[in-house]
Design a protein around this motif. Sequence first.
Motif: not given
Length: 327
Positions: A219-220, A136-137, A118, A214
Amino acid sequence: MRRHRTAAGILLTVGALFTGGLVHAGAAEAAPDAADSGPSAATHTTSTAAQHKARTFWTAERMRGATPLDLLLTEQAARTLKAPESHGRSTTVAPTAALASFPQAGGAWTGGGAVAATSGRVFFTFQGRTASCTGNAVTSQNASTVITAGHCVKYQGSWHTNWVFVPGYDNGKAPYGQWAAAKTLTTPQWEASEDMNNDVGAAVVSPLNGRTLTSVVGAQGIQFNGGYNKPMYSFGFPAASPYDGTKLIYCSGNSSKDFLFTQDHGLACNMTGGSSGGPWFTGFNEATGTGLQVSVNSFGYVFLPNRMFGPYFGDVAKALYDKAQAS
């Protein structure tokens, strides 16, 4: 009114800020999550042709040779020599190589897990030069939202061009592809005055090979108004000495609230230029590489070279996120 700022107001490779661009002492009691009644985000749209150009522009050689944005700004600061007056006094901002001599608060991330996919390097053109940050995703309605720092999408009045996100970057390789930004966004406060309390940016990237970001990298989660003083993990791709941008680096420890000029999170960390925009997580699980993103790498003070700061994700950051994920 636009506040005077210099390049020293960002997470510099070998320097930091001590300028009048920070909140004034009298503003210290303002709530960090108080959104104004204005626009939810400043937005820049990239044409399809420009997106295609960005993807073809970033060859492996150009990615390896991209200068961390923070280092470019350090060079500007060195030429400027003097920062604007700060709280009624003139302050000299001097680059220093001291970062390399401080103990590292983390190291190369070898745990794998979600964060290895991510997170990634962000590449763009700034004032005609190739530059880099980290992004970051995150989970989003459009499955295409990247969170980074505000100065990693716009700085000194100009939106960056040729903007791409390379998740899982590996020494010039893009294992998950290069994702060109269809839109880049930042907070109204960063847009108006480059307010360090709101140094948050986002990008909405276009599908690649018929798939969303994503759906490819995962994804976070993301959290707003989560409070201060808690265990944190910070990740980034520092590319200035002693790092070279080839590895995902992390720092971890107990965070604290900035006791000086901002209302940001602080964390012991000696990441250098290129790590700007990298995610800060609370509730991070080392086994799975997952957590809730609550900040981004933003800046450091020259007199605290082994400490990094990131904006508090309150209502302003949430409004930006909501705008991005709905785009």
